[in-house]
Design a protein around this motif. Structure first.
Motif, short mmCIF file in Angstrom:
data_model
loop_
_atom_site.label_atom_id
_atom_site.label_comp_id
_atom_site.label_asym_id
_atom_site.label_seq_id
_atom_site.Cartn_x
_atom_site.Cartn_y
_atom_site.Cartn_z
N GLN A 134 0.83 -1.20 0.00
CA GLN A 134 0.00 0.00 0.00
C GLN A 134 0.87 1.26 0.00
O GLN A 134 0.57 2.23 -0.70
N PHE A 135 1.93 1.23 0.77
CA PHE A 135 2.86 2.37 0.79
C PHE A 135 3.38 2.67 -0.61
O PHE A 135 3.45 3.84 -1.02
N LEU A 136 3.75 1.63 -1.37
CA LEU A 136 4.28 1.85 -2.71
C LEU A 136 3.27 2.53 -3.62
O LEU A 136 3.64 3.38 -4.44
N VAL A 137 2.01 2.18 -3.49
CA VAL A 137 0.99 2.82 -4.32
C VAL A 137 0.83 4.28 -3.92
O VAL A 137 0.78 5.17 -4.78
N PHE A 179 13.16 4.84 1.67
CA PHE A 179 12.42 3.65 2.10
C PHE A 179 11.76 2.97 0.91
O PHE A 179 11.79 1.74 0.79
N ARG A 180 11.18 3.76 -0.01
CA ARG A 180 10.54 3.20 -1.20
C ARG A 180 11.51 2.32 -2.00
O ARG A 180 11.17 1.22 -2.42
N ASP A 181 12.74 2.80 -2.17
CA ASP A 181 13.72 2.03 -2.94
C ASP A 181 14.01 0.69 -2.27
O ASP A 181 14.11 -0.34 -2.93
N HIS A 182 14.11 0.68 -0.96
CA HIS A 182 14.35 -0.56 -0.22
C HIS A 182 13.14 -1.50 -0.30
O HIS A 182 13.29 -2.71 -0.45
N VAL A 183 11.95 -0.93 -0.17
CA VAL A 183 10.72 -1.73 -0.23
C VAL A 183 10.57 -2.37 -1.61
O VAL A 183 10.23 -3.55 -1.72
N LEU A 229 0.22 16.00 -0.74
CA LEU A 229 1.04 14.90 -0.22
C LEU A 229 2.24 14.69 -1.14
O LEU A 229 2.08 14.53 -2.34
N ARG A 230 3.44 14.71 -0.57
CA ARG A 230 4.67 14.53 -1.34
C ARG A 230 5.57 13.54 -0.61
O ARG A 230 5.78 13.66 0.59
N LEU A 231 6.11 12.59 -1.33
CA LEU A 231 7.08 11.67 -0.77
C LEU A 231 8.34 12.46 -0.43
O LEU A 231 8.90 13.15 -1.28
N ASN A 232 8.78 12.39 0.83
CA ASN A 232 9.97 13.14 1.22
C ASN A 232 11.23 12.29 0.97
O ASN A 232 11.14 11.17 0.48
N ASP A 233 12.38 12.83 1.30
CA ASP A 233 13.64 12.11 1.03
C ASP A 233 13.71 10.79 1.79
O ASP A 233 14.20 9.79 1.26
#
Length: 135
Positions: free
Chosen positions: A9-12, A64-68, A55-59
């Motif tokens: 869900q986080f990735l979406v 975290f996204r790359d690891h997930v 809403l913006r993905l922060n650094d």
């Protein structure tokens, strides 16, 4: 403990940077998705999104996204390897493209010839595809 569903869900949410659209895509209620993201941030001890206006993905979220993405990719590869070792012959083909219009016919033919193969189609802009391939 972080759950796999929360990571998916986080990735979406990270990709769309919009809770309502992510909830629609995931077929979940937006308040439930908001709680999932808040719980994930609480477990990690850091915010993953900036919430000033849009809403913006922060650094930290990008890191975290790359690891997930890598972790879930490895889990999917493990699932396929186990299925193949068990003799199920299950395989998967993943395609990412900005358009699938030219692939409709060939994909349908392939799926008829290989019904046990899972075909996943992902639409994304070219820069997202490049980042995912690197991950």
């Amino acid at each position: 403990m972080v759950e796999l569903n929360s990571l998916r869900q986080f990735l979406v949410v990270a990709r769309l940077e919009h809770l309502s659209r992510a909830a629609d895509e995931l077929h979940v209620a937006q308040p439930s998705l908001s709680r999932t993201i808040a719980r994930l941030e609480g477990e990690l001890g850091a915010p993953l999104f900036d919430r000033g206006g849009r809403l913006r993905l922060n650094d930290t979220g990008k890191l975290f996204r790359d690891h997930v993405e890598r972790a879930l990719g490895e889990l999917d590869a493990g699932r396929r390897a186990v299925a193949e070792a068990a003799g199920d012959g299950l395989g998967a083909v993943r395609l990412a493209s900005e358009t699938f219009l030219t692939l409709t016919g060939p994909l349908a033919s392939y799926k008829r010839a290989h019904p046990s193969v899972e075909v996943e189609l992902h639409w994304s802009p070219a820069e997202d595809m490049a980042r995912r391939l690197r991950a």
